[in-house]
Motif scaffolding. Structure first.
Motif, PDB file in Angstrom:
ATOM      1  N   UNK A  83       1.095  -9.184  20.213  1.00 39.41           N
ATOM      2  CA  UNK A  83       0.348  -9.274  19.442  1.00 39.41           C
ATOM      3  C   UNK A  83      -0.061  -9.323  17.867  1.00 39.41           C
ATOM      4  N   UNK A  84       0.378  -7.710  18.398  1.00 39.38           N
ATOM      5  CA  UNK A  84       0.915  -7.318  16.590  1.00 39.38           C
ATOM      6  C   UNK A  84       1.701  -6.388  17.191  1.00 39.38           C
ATOM      7  N   UNK A  85       2.749  -7.124  16.661  1.00 36.81           N
ATOM      8  CA  UNK A  85       3.960  -6.071  16.585  1.00 36.81           C
ATOM      9  C   UNK A  85       4.841  -5.538  15.247  1.00 36.81           C
ATOM     10  N   UNK A  86       4.426  -6.354  13.884  1.00 33.67           N
ATOM     11  CA  UNK A  86       4.818  -5.503  12.836  1.00 33.67           C
ATOM     12  C   UNK A  86       3.556  -4.366  12.845  1.00 33.67           C
ATOM     13  N   UNK A  87       2.118  -3.615  13.261  1.00 38.40           N
ATOM     14  CA  UNK A  87       1.915  -3.448  13.019  1.00 38.40           C
ATOM     15  C   UNK A  87       1.432  -1.996  15.094  1.00 38.40           C
ATOM     16  N   UNK A  88       2.391  -2.104  15.315  1.00 38.23           N
ATOM     17  CA  UNK A  88       2.847  -1.375  16.556  1.00 38.23           C
ATOM     18  C   UNK A  88       2.953  -0.124  16.586  1.00 38.23           C
ATOM     19  N   UNK A  89       2.955   0.409  14.840  1.00 38.42           N
ATOM     20  CA  UNK A  89       2.653   1.741  15.182  1.00 38.42           C
ATOM     21  C   UNK A  89       1.414   2.396  15.546  1.00 38.42           C
ATOM     22  N   UNK A  90       0.573   1.878  15.013  1.00 37.53           N
ATOM     23  CA  UNK A  90      -0.917   2.259  14.518  1.00 37.53           C
ATOM     24  C   UNK A  90      -1.442   1.508  15.863  1.00 37.53           C
ATOM     25  N   UNK A  91      -1.120   0.268  16.490  1.00 34.12           N
ATOM     26  CA  UNK A  91      -1.423  -0.200  17.544  1.00 34.12           C
ATOM     27  C   UNK A  91      -1.312   1.101  18.861  1.00 34.12           C
ATOM     28  N   UNK A 100      -2.008   9.775  15.789  1.00 34.45           N
ATOM     29  CA  UNK A 100      -1.164  10.374  14.479  1.00 34.45           C
ATOM     30  C   UNK A 100       0.051  10.413  14.161  1.00 34.45           C
ATOM     31  N   UNK A 101       0.959  10.419  15.320  1.00 29.41           N
ATOM     32  CA  UNK A 101       1.589  10.075  15.567  1.00 29.41           C
ATOM     33  C   UNK A 101       2.218   8.919  15.479  1.00 29.41           C
ATOM     34  N   UNK A 102       1.230   7.569  15.523  1.00 31.64           N
ATOM     35  CA  UNK A 102       1.164   6.151  15.323  1.00 31.64           C
ATOM     36  C   UNK A 102       1.447   6.040  14.241  1.00 31.64           C
ATOM     37  N   UNK A 103       0.181   6.099  13.412  1.00 30.89           N
ATOM     38  CA  UNK A 103      -0.022   6.335  11.902  1.00 30.89           C
ATOM     39  C   UNK A 103       0.503   7.211  11.524  1.00 30.89           C
ATOM     40  N   UNK A 104       1.109   8.275  10.946  1.00 37.17           N
ATOM     41  CA  UNK A 104       1.706   8.846   9.635  1.00 37.17           C
ATOM     42  C   UNK A 104       3.718   8.589  10.272  1.00 37.17           C
ATOM     43  N   UNK A 105       4.027   8.264  11.092  1.00 38.27           N
ATOM     44  CA  UNK A 105       5.159   7.711  11.102  1.00 38.27           C
ATOM     45  C   UNK A 105       5.007   6.421  10.698  1.00 38.27           C
ATOM     46  N   UNK A 106       4.194   5.605  10.883  1.00 39.27           N
ATOM     47  CA  UNK A 106       5.010   4.247  10.563  1.00 39.27           C
ATOM     48  C   UNK A 106       4.501   4.298   9.034  1.00 39.27           C
ATOM     49  N   UNK A 107       3.602   4.897   8.495  1.00 40.80           N
ATOM     50  CA  UNK A 107       3.424   5.242   7.022  1.00 40.80           C
ATOM     51  C   UNK A 107       4.557   6.071   6.734  1.00 40.80           C
ATOM     52  N   UNK A 108       5.512   6.883   6.820  1.00 41.96           N
ATOM     53  CA  UNK A 108       6.667   7.747   6.304  1.00 41.96           C
ATOM     54  C   UNK A 108       7.994   6.597   6.566  1.00 41.96           C
ATOM     55  N   UNK A 109       7.601   5.864   7.974  1.00 45.04           N
ATOM     56  CA  UNK A 109       8.989   5.082   7.985  1.00 45.04           C
ATOM     57  C   UNK A 109       8.989   3.703   6.738  1.00 45.04           C
ATOM     58  N   UNK A 110       7.671   3.376   6.375  1.00 49.27           N
ATOM     59  CA  UNK A 110       7.506   2.172   5.631  1.00 49.27           C
ATOM     60  C   UNK A 110       8.180   2.477   4.421  1.00 49.27           C
ATOM     61  N   UNK A 135      12.027   7.069   7.059  1.00 47.15           N
ATOM     62  CA  UNK A 135      12.131   8.702   6.805  1.00 47.15           C
ATOM     63  C   UNK A 135      12.405   7.509   9.230  1.00 47.15           C
ATOM     64  N   UNK A 136      13.550   7.895   9.851  1.00 46.59           N
ATOM     65  CA  UNK A 136      13.434   7.478  11.540  1.00 46.59           C
ATOM     66  C   UNK A 136      12.302   8.256  12.028  1.00 46.59           C
ATOM     67  N   UNK A 137      11.711   6.991  13.027  1.00 46.83           N
ATOM     68  CA  UNK A 137      10.834   7.537  13.510  1.00 46.83           C
ATOM     69  C   UNK A 137      11.599   8.708  14.782  1.00 46.83           C
TER      70      UNK A 137
END
Length: 582
Positions: free
Chosen positions: A148-156, A397-407, A411-413
Motif C-alpha cells: 500500500x506504500x511502495x514508494x516509502x517501503x524503507x521507512x514503512x 534507522x536501517x529503514x530511514x537512513x538507508x532510504x535517505x542515503x539511497x535517494x 548508496x546501495x542498500x
C-alpha cells in the motif's frame, strides 16, 4: 435524468467520516503497528527460558535445541506466504492468532505442570508453532502495508519491524502490571494478547489502490518521533525498575503510559483522514449542481485500457513458478522460482545464514553469558531487556537512513547490509575477550546490527524481486536464519558450553547425574564459540560485498519509477470514471 445536489449529500458526510477512518490507509497502518508490537514474543525467550530450564530439568544443549526450534518457527514463514497468495489477509491473520494461542498456552500448561511433563520433541513443537504464528502477523500486516506504500517501503519496513523490536519491552511492562514479576505468567500473556489484537483488527488490514498523499513522508516522520519517544520511555522504565522497587500501582501507571504513547498513531491517522475528508467535502460543495443524463456504459470491448493495465493483465496470466530461466530485470516482478534460483538470492541466503544466525545465537545466550562472567542477576535482566530497545533502533534507522542515503547519494542498500554484518563481529570479540562492562557494549552492537540486518533483508528482497510474490519471497529469504541458528547455537555454542561445564564438574569430583542444572562459570565458557561467531560474521560481510558489486548499477537508477507510473495510471483511471459519471 438525474438531478444531483451536493448539499443534500453533505449532511450525512459526518456520519460517513468514522467509516472513512476505519477503512483508510492510515488507520490500517496504525492497526498494523499494534499487531507488530505484539508479534515479537520470540525475543523474550531469554526471559522465560530459565523457567523452562529449571522447571523441566534441561541442560544448556537441550535449552539451545528449544531455542533453535523457536528460531525455526519464527523464520520459516513459507506456509504463511503461500497461504497469503491464495487467501484474503483476514484469513491469514486468523490462522496466526489460533497458532499463537495454542502454542504458547501449551508451553504455559507444561511449565505450570497442569499437564504431564512433555517430552523434549513436544516442547520443540509447541515453541515452533507459537513462534511460527508471528510469520502470519508479518505476512498479513507488514506485506500489505508495503504494497500500500511502495514508494516509502524503507521507512514503512523500518517502522513496522521497529515496533516488533520494541515488543519485548512492551510485553514486560504489561505483564508486570497485570501479573506482577512472574516469568511464568509472561508466557500466558504471550499466549492470549497477540491473538486478541490480531482478531480485533482482522478486517482493517487489506490491500488498497496506490494513491498519492502530499504529506506521506511527513506523517512517516511523525510516526518515527512517536516510536522514538516510546523507545526511550521503555528504556527509562526498564532501567528504573531494576534499581527502584516499584509498587503494583506504579507498574500499572507505567503500563498505562506505554499504552498511551502506543496509541498516539491512531490520533495521527484520524487527523490525516479528517484532512482528506474536509478536502473532499470542500470539492463537492464548491462544485455546481449538475444535471446529468445517465447513459448505458460502453461495452467492455470498446473501453480503452491504459498500457499499464494491459501489462498488469498479461502479468496475471503468468504462473508463479514459470519462466525459471528467463529472468526479468532487477526490480521487476520475479516469479517465486525465478527469485529462489537466482544468484542474488543465493548470496542473500549465505549472508543471512552468517549474520542473523550469529545474532540469534548471541541474543539467546546473553543470559547465560552474563551468568558465566559473574554479572549480578539484576544486571543480566537489565541488558537482556535493553536488547529489545537496541533491536528497535537498528530496525528503524536501517529503514530511514538507508532510504535517505539511497535517494540522496544512490548508496546501495546492500552496502548497508555489509556494515550491519561487520558490527556484531566486534561485539562477539568483546564477549570472547571480556573486560568490565563489555557485555553491555556487546549487547548494544549485537542488538542494533540484528535489527538492521532483518529490516534490510526485507527491503532488499522487495527491491530486487518485486512485490507481486513478496508474501512468499520475504518469508523464503529468512529461511537461512533458523538453519544458521541451529548449527551455530546447538552444534557449536551449546556443545562447547556443556564441554566446559563438564570439565568444571570433573574438577569438583562430580558427574552430570549429580546436578540438576549444568552451569559453566568463567571466561572460557564462551571464548572459543564467540571467536567462531566473529569469524562467521566477517565471512558473511565479505560475501555480501559480492551483492553490492552486482547491484550497484541498479541502485544508481530510479527504483521507484514504476510505482509512480502506477499511481499516475490510477489517477487517470479515477479521472476517467469521474468524467464518465458527470
Amino acid at each position: 435524468m438525474v438531478v444531483t445536489n451536493p448539499s443534500s449529500t453533505s449532511s450525512c458526510g459526518l456520519c460517513r467520516f468514522p467509516l472513512q477512518v476505519l477503512g483508510g490507509r492510515w488507520f490500517m497502518m496504525f492497526a498494523s503497528f499494534l499487531i507488530m508490537a505484539c508479534a515479537g514474543a520470540t525475543y523474550l525467550f531469554a526471559v522465560y527460558s530459565k523457567v523452562i530450564k529449571s522447571t523441566l530439568g534441561y541442560d544448556q544443549s537441550t535449552l539451545n535445541l528449544l531455542s533453535s526450534c523457536k528460531d525455526l518457527g519464527a523464520n520459516v514463514g513459507v506456509l504463511s506466504g503461500l497461504l497469503a497468495e491464495v487467501t484474503p489477509t483476514w484469513f491469514v491473520l486468523l490462522v496466526g492468532s489460533a497458532m499463537n494461542f495454542a502454542g504458547y498456552l501449551l508451553i504455559w500448561l507444561a511449565v505450570t505442570k497442569k499437564i504431564p511433563k512433555p517430552t523434549v520433541w513436544q516442547m520443540c513443537v509447541y515453541l515452533c508453532i507459537g513462534a511460527n504464528s508471528q510469520n502470519f502477523a508479518n505476512t498479513g500486516s507488514l506485506v500489505t502495508c508495503v504494497k500500500n506504500f511502495p514508494e516509502s517501503r524503507g521507512m514503512m519496513l523500518g517502522l513496522m519491524k521497529g515496533f516488533v523490536g520494541l515488543s519485548g519491552a512492551i510485553f514486560t511492562q504489561l505483564y508486570l502490571a497485570i501479573y506482577g514479576n512472574d516469568s511464568v505468567s509472561l508466557i500466558l500473556l504471550i499466549a492470549w494478547l497477540p491473538a486478541a489484537i490480531s482478531m480485533m483488527f482482522v478486517f482493517s488490514i487489506r490491500p488498497m489502490k496506490i494513491s498519492r498523499h502530499p504529506n506521506e513522508v511527513k506523517v512517516f516522520y511523525q510516526y518515527l518521533y512517536i516510536s522514538i519517544v516510546l523507545a526511550f520511555g521503555l528504556m527509562g522504565l526498564t532501567i528504573a525498575q531494576k534499581y527502584v522497587n516499584f509498587s503494583h500501582n506504579a507498574y500499572v501507571g507505567s503500563a498505562a503510559a506505554v499504552c498511551f504513547v502506543l496509541f498516539l498513531p491512531c490520533l495521527t491517522a484520524i487527523r490525516e483522514e479528517f484532512v482528506s475528508w474536509k478536502t473532499r467535502k470542500h470539492e463537492i460543495n464548491s462544485a455546481p449542481t449538475r444535471v446529468t443524463v445517465e447513459e448505458p456504459p460502453l461495452p467492455i470491448s470498446m473501453q480503452a485500457e491504459s498500457p499499464e493495465l494491459l501489462t498488469a493483465k498479461e502479468d496475471t496470466k503468468v504462473s508463479c513458478c514459470s519462466n525459471i530461466c528467463n529472468k526479468p530485470k532487477r526490480g521487476e516482478d520475479y516469479t517465486i522460482l525465478q527469485a529462489l534460483l537466482s544468484i542474488d538470492m543465493l548470496i542473500l541466503f549465505v549472508a543471512t545464514f552468517c549474520g542473523l544466525g550469529c545474532s540469534l545465537t548471541a541474543v539467546d545466550n546473553m543470559g547465560q553469558i552474563g551468568e558465566s562472567l559473574g554479572y549480578p542477576t539484576q544486571t543480566i535482566s537489565t541488558f537482556i531487556s535493553l536488547i529489545s530497545i537496541w533491536n528497535y533502533f537498528g530496525r528503524v534507522f536501517a529503514g530511514f537512513i538507508s532510504e535517505i542515503i539511497l535517494l540522496k547519494w544512490k548508496v546501495p542498500r546492500t552496502l548497508m547490509m555489509t556494515f550491519a554484518l561487520v558490527l556484531p563481529a566486534i561485539g562477539d570479540i568483546m564477549i570472547a575477550y571480556p573486560f568490565p562492562g563489555s557485555v553491555y557494549v556487546a549487547s548494544v552492537l549485537i542488538g542494533i546490527s540484528y535489527g538492521a540486518q532483518l529490516t534490510l533483508l526485507f527491503i532488499i528482497i522487495s527491491e530486487l524481486f518485486g512485490l507481486k510474490y513478496y508474501s512468499t519471497l520475504f518469508n523464503c529469504g529468512q529461511l537461512a536464519s533458523p538453519l544458521g541458528s541451529y548449527i551455530l547455537n546447538v552444534k557449536i555454542v551449546g556443545k562447547l558450553y556443556d564441554r566446559e561445564a563438564l570439565k568444571q564438574l570433573a574438577l569438583k569430583g562430580m558427574t552430570r547425574p549429580m546436578v540438576h542444572e549444568l552451569t559453566c562459570i568463567g571466561k572460557q565458557c564462551y571464548w572459543l564459540s564467540f571467536l567462531i561467531l566473529a569469524g562467521t560474521n566477517i565471512f558473511g560481510a565479505l560475501v555480501s560485498l559480492i551483492l553490492v558489486l552486482r547491484t550497484r548499477k541498479y541502485y544508481r537508477g530510479d527504483i521507484y519509477k514504476r510505482f509512480r507510473d502506477e499511481v499516475a495510471a490510477n489517477e487517470r483511471e479515477m479521472t476517467l470514471v469521474s468524467e464518465a459519471g458527470n
